[in-house]
Design a protein around this motif. Structure first.
Motif, PDB file in Angstrom:
ATOM      1  N   PRO A   1       0.832  -1.208   0.000  1.00  0.00           N
ATOM      2  CA  PRO A   1       0.000   0.000   0.000  1.00  0.00           C
ATOM      3  C   PRO A   1       0.864   1.255   0.000  1.00  0.00           C
ATOM      4  CG  PRO A   1      -0.761  -1.572   1.637  1.00  0.00           C
ATOM      5  CD  PRO A   1       0.565  -2.071   1.164  1.00  0.00           C
TER       6      PRO A   1
ATOM      7  N   TRP B   1       0.449   0.621  -6.722  1.00  0.00           N
ATOM      8  CA  TRP B   1      -0.115   0.894  -5.402  1.00  0.00           C
ATOM      9  C   TRP B   1      -1.515   0.277  -5.311  1.00  0.00           C
ATOM     10  CZ3 TRP B   1       3.921   2.036  -2.980  1.00  0.00           C
ATOM     11  CH2 TRP B   1       4.833   2.994  -3.390  1.00  0.00           C
ATOM     12  N   SER B   2      -1.841  -0.182  -4.153  1.00  0.00           N
ATOM     13  CA  SER B   2      -3.167  -0.765  -3.935  1.00  0.00           C
ATOM     14  C   SER B   2      -3.547  -0.559  -2.476  1.00  0.00           C
ATOM     15  CB  SER B   2      -3.160  -2.265  -4.274  1.00  0.00           C
ATOM     16  OG  SER B   2      -2.276  -2.951  -3.407  1.00  0.00           O
ATOM     17  N   ASN B   3      -4.751  -0.976  -2.125  1.00  0.00           N
ATOM     18  CA  ASN B   3      -5.201  -0.853  -0.743  1.00  0.00           C
ATOM     19  C   ASN B   3      -4.633  -1.964   0.139  1.00  0.00           C
ATOM     20  OD1 ASN B   3      -6.799   1.433  -1.259  1.00  0.00           O
ATOM     21  ND2 ASN B   3      -8.511   0.155  -1.961  1.00  0.00           N
TER      22      ASN B   3
END
Length: 225
Positions: A61, A84-86
Motif C-alpha cells: 500500500p 499501489w493498492s489498498n
C-alpha cells in the motif's frame, strides 16, 4: 541466512544460480545437525530501500511506503512498475523460492539423510534421503557446472522405478524462465505455480537408473520399490 546478507547482488541473489545454491546449503546444514533454516525474505532494507533479492517481492500500500520513507535515513524511490493498492499483492517470486521448494520436496516428512558415494570430476553434488512415510528414497543431483553434463548412474539396491523431476532455467544467470517440475511462477498473481506439474519416469536397468543431467540444473530422482 541468505546468499548475500542485507543488500544482495544483482545477477547472483536474484538469479537461478541461487536456486542451485539454496538446497545444497540447506542439506549441508542438515548434515551438520541443524533442525531448521530461516531464509531472509524481507521487502525492505535500509541499504537499498526496496529489497529485490528476497524469495518474494510484493506490491505494498502507498500509505506504508510513505510512512517508511518518512523515517528512512535517505529518500527512497519506488522501483519502476510499482503498483499501489489498498492491500498487498504478489510482485515477483524469485529464484531462491524454487530452490527452497526443491529442498522441501527432497526432505519432506522429516526424511533422514542417507550416505552418498559420488564419483565425478564435475562440479556436481548429490544428496539422498529416506522418506519415513512413503518409504521412498529421494536422490537430489545438483549440477553447478557450466560445461559438464551427461548421464548420472544412480545405484540404490532394491528399487525398481523412478520419477524424475527437473529444476532448470535458460542459464544460471537467468532471473525468469525458471521451472520446477514443468511449473513456473512467472506470471503468477497469487503464488500458485503456472503450468502442469510433471515428472519423467524410468525403470531400473541392471539395478541402476541412468539420469540425464543438464549443465547448471538440478534433478530430483524419487525411487520406489
Amino acid at each position: 541466512m541468505n546468499s548475500i546478507s542485507c543488500e544482495g547482488q544483482d545477477g547472483i541473489s536474484n538469479a537461478f544460480e541461487e536456486a542451485l545454491w539454496a538446497p545444497d546449503a540447506m542439506f549441508e546444514y542438515a548434515k551438520a545437525g541443524a533442525t531448521g533454516v530461516n531464509m531472509i525474505s524481507k521487502n525492505w532494507n535500509r541499504f537499498s530501500a526496496w529489497d529485490v533479492y528476497g524469495a518474494f517481492n510484493f506490491n505494498i500500500p502507498e500509505a506504508q511506503y510513505s510512512n517508511l520513507a518518512n523515517i528512512a535515513v535517505k529518500t527512497w524511490t519506488p522501483p519502476s512498475g510499482t503498483q499501489w493498492s489498498n492491500g498487498y499483492s504478489l510482485r515477483t517470486v524469485q529464484a531462491l523460492y524454487y530452490g527452497m521448494l526443491l529442498f522441501a520436496e527432497a526432505a519432506e516428512n522429516q526424511s533422514s539423510l542417507l550416505p552418498v558415494t559420488l564419483t565425478t570430476s564435475a562440479n556436481l553434488k548429490a544428496w539422498a534421503t529416506l522418506d519415513p512415510t512413503t518409504k521412498k528414497v529421494n536422490v537430489l543431483i545438483i549440477n553447478k557446472d557450466q560445461q559438464n553434463y551427461g548421464n548420472v548412474s544412480v545405484n540404490v539396491p532394491g528399487f525398481t522405478s523412478a520419477a524424475i523431476e527437473r529444476m532448470r532455467a535458460p542459464a544460471f544467470t537467468s532471473k525468469s524462465g525458471i521451472s520446477l517440475g514443468g511449473q513456473t511462477f512467472d506470471g503468477s498473481v497469487d503464488g500458485v505455480p503456472v503450468g502442469i506439474k510433471y515428472a519423467e519416469t524410468a525403470a531400473a536397468q541392471n539395478g541402476a537408473f541412468n539420469v540425464a543431467v543438464e549443465p547448471t540444473s538440478a534433478v530430483l530422482v524419487t525411487l520406489s520399490k
